[in-house]
Design a protein around this motif. Structure first.
Motif, PDB file in Angstrom:
ATOM      1  N   THR A   1       0.755  -1.195   0.051  1.00 23.81           N
ATOM      2  CA  THR A   1      -0.124   0.126  -0.064  1.00 23.81           C
ATOM      3  C   THR A   1       0.896   1.148  -0.051  1.00 23.81           C
ATOM      4  N   GLY A   2       0.920   1.908  -1.075  1.00 23.12           N
ATOM      5  CA  GLY A   2       1.910   3.115  -1.356  1.00 23.12           C
ATOM      6  C   GLY A   2       3.225   2.270  -1.072  1.00 23.12           C
ATOM      7  N   ASP A   3       4.048   2.950  -0.086  1.00 26.36           N
ATOM      8  CA  ASP A   3       5.413   2.603   0.166  1.00 26.36           C
ATOM      9  C   ASP A   3       5.695   1.413   1.054  1.00 26.36           C
ATOM     10  N   GLU A   4       4.360   1.142   1.535  1.00 25.07           N
ATOM     11  CA  GLU A   4       4.581   0.114   2.700  1.00 25.07           C
ATOM     12  C   GLU A   4       4.037  -1.227   2.501  1.00 25.07           C
ATOM     13  N   MET A   5       4.807  -2.229   2.924  1.00 26.03           N
ATOM     14  CA  MET A   5       4.340  -3.562   2.579  1.00 26.03           C
ATOM     15  C   MET A   5       3.781  -4.349   4.071  1.00 26.03           C
ATOM     16  N   GLN A   6       2.502  -4.397   3.847  1.00 25.78           N
ATOM     17  CA  GLN A   6       1.747  -4.967   4.811  1.00 25.78           C
ATOM     18  C   GLN A   6       1.623  -6.491   4.915  1.00 25.78           C
ATOM     19  N   GLN A   7       1.841  -7.024   6.201  1.00 25.70           N
ATOM     20  CA  GLN A   7       1.697  -8.404   5.953  1.00 25.70           C
ATOM     21  C   GLN A   7       0.531  -8.922   6.802  1.00 25.70           C
ATOM     22  N   ILE A   8      -0.456  -9.844   6.003  1.00 23.83           N
ATOM     23  CA  ILE A   8      -1.849  -9.817   6.493  1.00 23.83           C
ATOM     24  C   ILE A   8      -2.134 -11.399   6.627  1.00 23.83           C
ATOM     25  N   SER A   9      -2.518 -11.622   7.984  1.00 24.41           N
ATOM     26  CA  SER A   9      -2.799 -13.224   8.128  1.00 24.41           C
ATOM     27  C   SER A   9      -4.246 -13.460   8.194  1.00 24.41           C
ATOM     28  N   GLY A  10      -5.218 -12.717   7.964  1.00 21.71           N
ATOM     29  CA  GLY A  10      -6.646 -13.159   7.927  1.00 21.71           C
ATOM     30  C   GLY A  10      -7.572 -12.353   6.934  1.00 21.71           C
ATOM     31  N   GLY A  11      -8.354 -12.966   6.371  1.00 24.95           N
ATOM     32  CA  GLY A  11      -9.371 -12.089   5.595  1.00 24.95           C
ATOM     33  C   GLY A  11      -9.567 -12.536   4.097  1.00 24.95           C
ATOM     34  N   GLU A  12     -10.407 -12.198   3.276  1.00 22.48           N
ATOM     35  CA  GLU A  12     -10.563 -12.669   2.096  1.00 22.48           C
ATOM     36  C   GLU A  12     -10.215 -11.649   0.860  1.00 22.48           C
ATOM     37  N   VAL A  13      -9.633 -12.330  -0.076  1.00 18.98           N
ATOM     38  CA  VAL A  13      -8.960 -11.469  -1.303  1.00 18.98           C
ATOM     39  C   VAL A  13     -10.005 -11.322  -2.579  1.00 18.98           C
TER      40      VAL A  13
END
Ligand code: BTN
Length: 261
Positions: free
Chosen positions: A240-252
């Motif tokens: 997201t922009g310059d940031e790399m987020q690590q996501i461990s739950g949710g739906e794509v």
């Protein structure tokens, strides 16, 4: 379901008990009951039909007779829950490999554990964790669409496909159930040795959404970004922009808005 046939296709004797039903509420619910009743060893529950098949996020899993593979593998782990990370993705990789080996084309993965062909869902997986008698049990609940009528397909709230649509001559239900179970058992051992990292490349190779703009829905929260595959633990990477987020739950979901470059 021909129990003798299924048994003969199962590759090793790791499975201590095989439970075959013509109808059951849900193979995962049966697995749960077996664990509560003091089950020991790796066990497999398979059914021809489910009257209350369960999907992720409280959804139903349509399970008419002869239309799908419905199985649950019960696996006792004596390790900490944190070491089980990534097993959900490993299950999808196992289904993917089995189906890919039948010669099916364009079989893809959708994080965390769906198998798609041409954007239609072929298989769904419901992993449930139960801690009982000092052991952490994982119930690997796997459903693969085998032969759904057009009417049955229209009852599902998303596009679905089945093995008869993607293969000219699909193997028997017993063969498919055994091949997936064999592959899953192999991959669980591999995961116990080296965790998810050995599967990272395979996952990213077949991921449907790699390098596309997506929306991640987690509860009420929605995140937009560029999907960058999974890391060595199986967490989703979202730029997201310059940031790399690590996501461990949710739906794509595919994003309808272009979000990054
Ligand atoms: C999903 O929502 O994608 C997961 C579907 C999982 C369905 C399988 S069928 C065998 C096992 N028993 C259940 O009740 N659910 C899983």
């Amino acid at each position: 379901m021909d129990q003798a046939k299924l048994k003969s296709y199962l590759a090793n004797d790791a499975i201590t008990k095989l439970h075959v039903f013509s109808e059951i509420d849900s193979t995962n619910s049966e697995a749960d009951r077996l664990i509560s009743a003091g089950a020991t060893g790796i066990q497999l529950v398979v059914a021809d039909s489910q009257s209350a098949g369960r999907g992720r996020r409280g959804r139903n899993w349509l399970s008419p007779i002869g239309s799908g593979v419905y199985l649950s593998l019960l696996y006792p782990f004596s390790i900490d829950v944190s070491a089980l990370q990534g097993l959900s993705l490993v299950s999808a990789i196992s289904v993917h490999t089995a189906i890919h080996n039948y010669g099916a084309e364009n079989v893809q993965l959708k994080w965390p554990n769906d198998v798609l062909v041409g954007d239609k869902k072929l298989s769904g997986i419901l992993l449930e964790l139960r801690s009982f008698a000092d052991e952490n049990w994982v119930v690997f609940g796997i459903g693969v669409n085998y032969r759904l009528s057009e009417e049955q397909k229209s009852l599902v709230d998303r596009p679905v496909t089945d093995l008869h649509e993607i293969l000219p001559d699909p193997p028997s239900i017993e063969r498919v159930a055994a091949d997936i179970t064999n592959r899953l058992l192999q991959n669980i051992s591999k995961h116990s040795e080296s965790q998810f990292s050995t599967f990272q490349t395979a996952w990213n190779r077949y991921d449907r959404y790699l390098d596309t703009d997506v929306m991640i829905q987690n509860g009420n929260q929605q995140l937009l970004g560029r999907y960058k595959g999974v890391n060595e633990h199986g967490a989703l990477l979202l730029q997201t922009g310059d940031e790399m987020q690590q996501i461990s739950g949710g739906e794509v979901f595919p994003s309808l808005i272009a979000v990054s470059d």
